[in-house]
Scaffold this motif. Structure first.
Motif, PDB file in Angstrom:
ATOM      1  N   VAL A  78      36.141  44.194  38.035  1.00  9.19           N
ATOM      2  CA  VAL A  78      36.984  43.101  38.200  1.00  9.19           C
ATOM      3  C   VAL A  78      36.365  42.153  39.220  1.00  9.19           C
ATOM      4  O   VAL A  78      36.069  42.548  40.505  1.00  9.19           O
ATOM      5  N   CYS A  81      38.882  39.480  42.834  1.00 10.14           N
ATOM      6  CA  CYS A  81      40.273  40.239  42.358  1.00 10.14           C
ATOM      7  C   CYS A  81      41.416  39.540  43.237  1.00 10.14           C
ATOM      8  O   CYS A  81      42.264  39.888  42.841  1.00 10.14           O
ATOM      9  N   GLU A  87      43.567  44.439  38.707  1.00  9.31           N
ATOM     10  CA  GLU A  87      43.330  45.786  38.621  1.00  9.31           C
ATOM     11  C   GLU A  87      44.447  46.632  38.618  1.00  9.31           C
ATOM     12  O   GLU A  87      44.592  47.814  38.179  1.00  9.31           O
ATOM     13  N   ILE A  99      38.193  51.721  38.200  1.00  7.91           N
ATOM     14  CA  ILE A  99      38.034  50.565  38.347  1.00  7.91           C
ATOM     15  C   ILE A  99      37.311  50.057  39.561  1.00  7.91           C
ATOM     16  O   ILE A  99      37.674  50.565  40.914  1.00  7.91           O
ATOM     17  N   ALA A 101      36.665  46.682  41.942  1.00 11.49           N
ATOM     18  CA  ALA A 101      37.083  45.280  42.309  1.00 11.49           C
ATOM     19  C   ALA A 101      36.438  44.795  43.315  1.00 11.49           C
ATOM     20  O   ALA A 101      36.164  45.371  44.468  1.00 11.49           O
ATOM     21  N   ILE A 124      41.295  52.990  41.988  1.00  7.76           N
ATOM     22  CA  ILE A 124      40.796  51.501  42.089  1.00  7.76           C
ATOM     23  C   ILE A 124      39.658  51.657  43.436  1.00  7.76           C
ATOM     24  O   ILE A 124      40.111  52.228  44.497  1.00  7.76           O
ATOM     25  N   TYR A 126      37.662  49.090  46.035  1.00  5.62           N
ATOM     26  CA  TYR A 126      37.316  47.819  46.550  1.00  5.62           C
ATOM     27  C   TYR A 126      36.044  47.684  47.275  1.00  5.62           C
ATOM     28  O   TYR A 126      35.615  48.470  48.258  1.00  5.62           O
TER      29      TYR A 126
END
Length: 326
Positions: A78, A81, A87, A99, A101, A124, A126
């Motif tokens: 992503v 984000c 997400e 995922i 992001a 997720i 980051y």
């Protein structure tokens, strides 16, 4: 989940500016709501993109993917984000196993990560990274390792669009998916005089009560912002937005574009969308939506927003270092 700044070039000045502008998501709605906050607007966008008022652009994208391969996808990326809505929706629906992001604003990444943790979404991860210079080759940005890359209200902030598209092609597996839901109008909001004139013609027909912000100010006499005014808020804002669609065929195949308007509505309703509810407000909203649609049909207005589904080439492209991913 991790909040890591990978090796590579980060424009710290721009990152600091984005922290100020976008680091607190609540600032976007401080004066009022925006066009996509209204259910009627979202339903209209859904119809224009997916053909079904109940199927959002994101759900439409994953429906298209599912028609060709099983879900969930293994890995998706992503771009930009923000506070993490995109997400989290992907994770909640189980559309991807992992995922990644990214955003350039460390402050908004903290917001996104905290919300994901609060919802127990441990799929997720980051990272602080810049779309203008993705750290391709540094984990987790491994060539050929993503099944899909998604950009929603983010890629129009990329100045080095050609390089971004090239990097996406490298990061995607052969035949991988690229989804955009973006502002594609004039760069830095330099809308043509004809568009501004039609906006003001419609706005003048609306009562003051509908055009009043939460602080009591009334929106009238819309004007195009100067480039300097746009840059003062966010130097990356709509920096190459007009090139988003024309550049796609140079890097991707099977490009499918679904324009969905917004040339009048997104400016008209900014900060005042909450007034267009209830029996009276919704009647005005329907009239304004119909007026915008008539301008498109008459060829008097260009769409400022569009969704795109595109595919990476079937053969893997060379990476920036000249080698091909395994």
């Amino acid at each position: 989940m991790s909040l890591i700044c990978p090796l590579g070039t980060i424009d710290s000045g721009l990152a600091d500016q984005l922290d100020l502008t976008w680091g607190d998501p609540d600032t976007w709605t401080a004066q009022g709501l925006h066009w996509t906050h209204l259910p009627e607007i979202r339903a209209a966008i859904n119809r224009k993109v997916s053909g079904d008022a109940s199927v959002s652009p994101l759900a439409w994208f994953f429906q298209m993917v599912a028609a060709e391969q099983p879900l969930p996808l293994d890995r998706v990326l992503v771009l930009g984000c923000g506070s993490g809505t995109l997400e989290r929706e992907i994770a909640q629906h189980g559309w991807a196993r992992e995922i990644v992001a990214i955003d350039l604003s460390a402050k908004v990444l903290e917001v996104a990560q905290a919300q994901a943790q609060a919802e127990g979404l441990d799929t997720i991860r980051y990272f602080q990274a810049d779309m203008n210079r993705l750290p391709v080759g540094q984990p987790p940005f491994t060539p050929g390792s993503f099944d899909a890359v998604l950009g929603v209200s983010s890629v129009h902030h990329c100045a080095n669009l050609a390089l971004l598209y090239r990097h996406i092609g490298v990061l995607l597996a052969p035949g991988g998916w690229f989804f955009l839901d973006e502002y594609v109008g004039p760069d830095q909001f330099q809308w043509p005089d004809s568009q501004m004139q039609r906006l003001n013609q419609i706005a003048r027909l609306l009562p003051d009560a509908l055009m009043t912000l939460r602080d009591g100010g009334c929106k009238r006499d819309f004007r195009r912002p100067s480039v300097a005014e746009v840059v003062a808020v966010d130097p990356s804002e709509a920096i190459c937005s007009s090139r988003l669609l024309p550049l796609l065929p140079e890097y991707f195949t099977a490009v499918r574009v679904r324009p969905y308007g917004g040339a009048i509505l997104h400016m008209l309703l900014a900060g005042v969308a909450q007034n267009f509810t209830g029996t009276s407000g919704e009647a005005y909203l329907r009239s304004v939506m119909a007026a915008e649609d008539e301008l498109y049909q008459a060829g008097q207005l260009d769409h400022d927003f569009a969704c795109v589904i595109a595919r990476a080439p079937a053969s893997a492209p060379a990476t920036p270092d000249g080698f091909r991913p395994d």
